[in-house]
Design a protein around this motif. Structure first.
Motif, PDB file in Angstrom:
ATOM      1  N   THR A  25       0.787  -1.064  -0.078  1.00 24.02           N
ATOM      2  CA  THR A  25      -0.089  -0.114   0.002  1.00 24.02           C
ATOM      3  C   THR A  25       0.876   1.143  -0.044  1.00 24.02           C
ATOM      4  N   LYS A  26       2.172   1.100   0.303  1.00 20.21           N
ATOM      5  CA  LYS A  26       2.915   2.477   0.567  1.00 20.21           C
ATOM      6  C   LYS A  26       4.191   1.892   0.831  1.00 20.21           C
ATOM      7  N   ILE A  27       5.572   2.917   0.002  1.00 19.15           N
ATOM      8  CA  ILE A  27       6.722   2.687   0.238  1.00 19.15           C
ATOM      9  C   ILE A  27       7.478   4.024   0.710  1.00 19.15           C
ATOM     10  N   GLU A  28       8.075   3.888   1.610  1.00 21.05           N
ATOM     11  CA  GLU A  28       8.666   5.410   2.126  1.00 21.05           C
ATOM     12  C   GLU A  28      10.350   4.963   2.309  1.00 21.05           C
ATOM     13  N   PHE A  68       9.060  -7.083  -6.750  1.00 19.69           N
ATOM     14  CA  PHE A  68       8.810  -7.853  -5.416  1.00 19.69           C
ATOM     15  C   PHE A  68       7.295  -8.179  -5.211  1.00 19.69           C
ATOM     16  N   ASP A  69       7.117  -9.305  -4.514  1.00 17.04           N
ATOM     17  CA  ASP A  69       6.069  -9.843  -4.084  1.00 17.04           C
ATOM     18  C   ASP A  69       6.530  -9.846  -2.477  1.00 17.04           C
ATOM     19  N   VAL A  70       5.403  -9.301  -1.688  1.00 17.79           N
ATOM     20  CA  VAL A  70       5.402  -9.513  -0.248  1.00 17.79           C
ATOM     21  C   VAL A  70       4.660 -10.660  -0.111  1.00 17.79           C
ATOM     22  N   ASN A  71       5.380 -11.445   0.645  1.00 17.03           N
ATOM     23  CA  ASN A  71       4.288 -12.619   1.198  1.00 17.03           C
ATOM     24  C   ASN A  71       3.985 -12.337   2.742  1.00 17.03           C
ATOM     25  N   ALA A  72       2.689 -12.444   2.966  1.00 13.96           N
ATOM     26  CA  ALA A  72       2.283 -12.411   4.451  1.00 13.96           C
ATOM     27  C   ALA A  72       2.349 -13.827   5.076  1.00 13.96           C
ATOM     28  N   LYS A  73       2.634 -13.972   6.272  1.00 12.96           N
ATOM     29  CA  LYS A  73       2.713 -15.224   6.983  1.00 12.96           C
ATOM     30  C   LYS A  73       1.412 -15.200   7.914  1.00 12.96           C
ATOM     31  N   TYR A  74       0.510 -16.082   7.699  1.00 14.24           N
ATOM     32  CA  TYR A  74      -0.720 -16.155   8.693  1.00 14.24           C
ATOM     33  C   TYR A  74      -0.498 -17.457   9.457  1.00 14.24           C
ATOM     34  N   TYR A 100      17.780   2.642 -10.163  1.00 10.65           N
ATOM     35  CA  TYR A 100      17.155   1.334  -9.557  1.00 10.65           C
ATOM     36  C   TYR A 100      15.739   1.722  -9.510  1.00 10.65           C
ATOM     37  N   GLU A 101      14.889   0.804 -10.163  1.00 11.46           N
ATOM     38  CA  GLU A 101      13.395   0.745 -10.121  1.00 11.46           C
ATOM     39  C   GLU A 101      12.935  -0.205  -9.261  1.00 11.46           C
ATOM     40  N   LEU A 102      12.298   0.060  -8.073  1.00 14.71           N
ATOM     41  CA  LEU A 102      11.740  -1.254  -7.449  1.00 14.71           C
ATOM     42  C   LEU A 102      10.303  -1.091  -7.305  1.00 14.71           C
ATOM     43  N   LYS A 103       9.575  -2.469  -8.023  1.00 12.72           N
ATOM     44  CA  LYS A 103       8.498  -2.202  -8.021  1.00 12.72           C
ATOM     45  C   LYS A 103       7.878  -3.362  -7.279  1.00 12.72           C
ATOM     46  N   PHE A 104       6.714  -2.783  -6.613  1.00 13.65           N
ATOM     47  CA  PHE A 104       6.149  -3.664  -5.302  1.00 13.65           C
ATOM     48  C   PHE A 104       4.707  -4.134  -5.756  1.00 13.65           C
ATOM     49  N   ASN A 109      -0.566  -7.565 -12.011  1.00 13.89           N
ATOM     50  CA  ASN A 109      -0.010  -6.517 -12.977  1.00 13.89           C
ATOM     51  C   ASN A 109      -0.155  -5.181 -12.640  1.00 13.89           C
ATOM     52  N   ASN A 110      -0.316  -4.913 -11.240  1.00 13.97           N
ATOM     53  CA  ASN A 110      -0.401  -3.373 -10.761  1.00 13.97           C
ATOM     54  C   ASN A 110       0.794  -3.423  -9.654  1.00 13.97           C
ATOM     55  N   TYR A 111       1.419  -2.019  -9.744  1.00 16.81           N
ATOM     56  CA  TYR A 111       2.835  -2.236  -9.040  1.00 16.81           C
ATOM     57  C   TYR A 111       2.858  -0.742  -8.733  1.00 16.81           C
ATOM     58  N   LEU A 112       3.262  -0.505  -7.142  1.00 11.84           N
ATOM     59  CA  LEU A 112       3.729   0.693  -6.734  1.00 11.84           C
ATOM     60  C   LEU A 112       5.202   0.791  -6.924  1.00 11.84           C
ATOM     61  N   THR A 113       5.767   1.613  -7.662  1.00 17.45           N
ATOM     62  CA  THR A 113       7.150   1.929  -8.108  1.00 17.45           C
ATOM     63  C   THR A 113       7.992   2.933  -6.930  1.00 17.45           C
TER      64      THR A 113
END
Length: 119
Positions: A25-28, A68-74, A100-104, A109-113
């Motif tokens: 949802t956000k990268i800072e 990047f993919d972020v994997n959440a652990k449940y 460097y372009e970091l795509k989350f 097919n939708n990323y925050l860069t």
């Protein structure tokens, strides 16, 4: 006479462990760095229940683009249905100058860069 028997009981939580891709949802963080300087990026991501926490990053590097993919652990069998936002740190460091372009991943097919220039 006392008879002692050992048993190997699995914990209930072992049955209630899963991983799923979490929408970022956000990268800072920094947008510039020096060669071999480590910078921290705060990555916010959504979970689908209170049991969700950060699991790991999966990354694919293609030239100066990192996807990047972020994997959440449940973990847990009984979880409330709230949808919390969690945060984790990603440590970025490169030995070569460049942009460097970091795509989350947010959704298919939708990323925050987030772009970082290394000098």
């Amino acid at each position: 006479m006392i008879l002692l028997l050992g048993c190997n009981k699995k914990h209930d939580n072992e049955k209630c462990l899963s991983y799923t891709k979490a929408p970022v949802t956000k990268i800072e963080g920094a947008v510039s760095a020096l060669v071999n300087q480590e910078v921290d990026l705060t990555v916010s991501f959504g979970c689908f229940s209170e049991c969700g926490q950060f699991g790991n990053f999966e990354e694919i590097i293609t030239g100066n683009t990192i996807t990047f993919d972020v994997n959440a652990k449940y973990e847990g069998c009984i979880c409330t249905a709230d949808a919390p936002t969690r945060q984790t740190l990603y440590k970025f460091k490169r030995s070569q100058p460049g942009t460097y372009e970091l795509k989350f991943l947010v959704s298919t097919n939708n990323y925050l860069t987030h772009t970082i220039t290394v000098q």
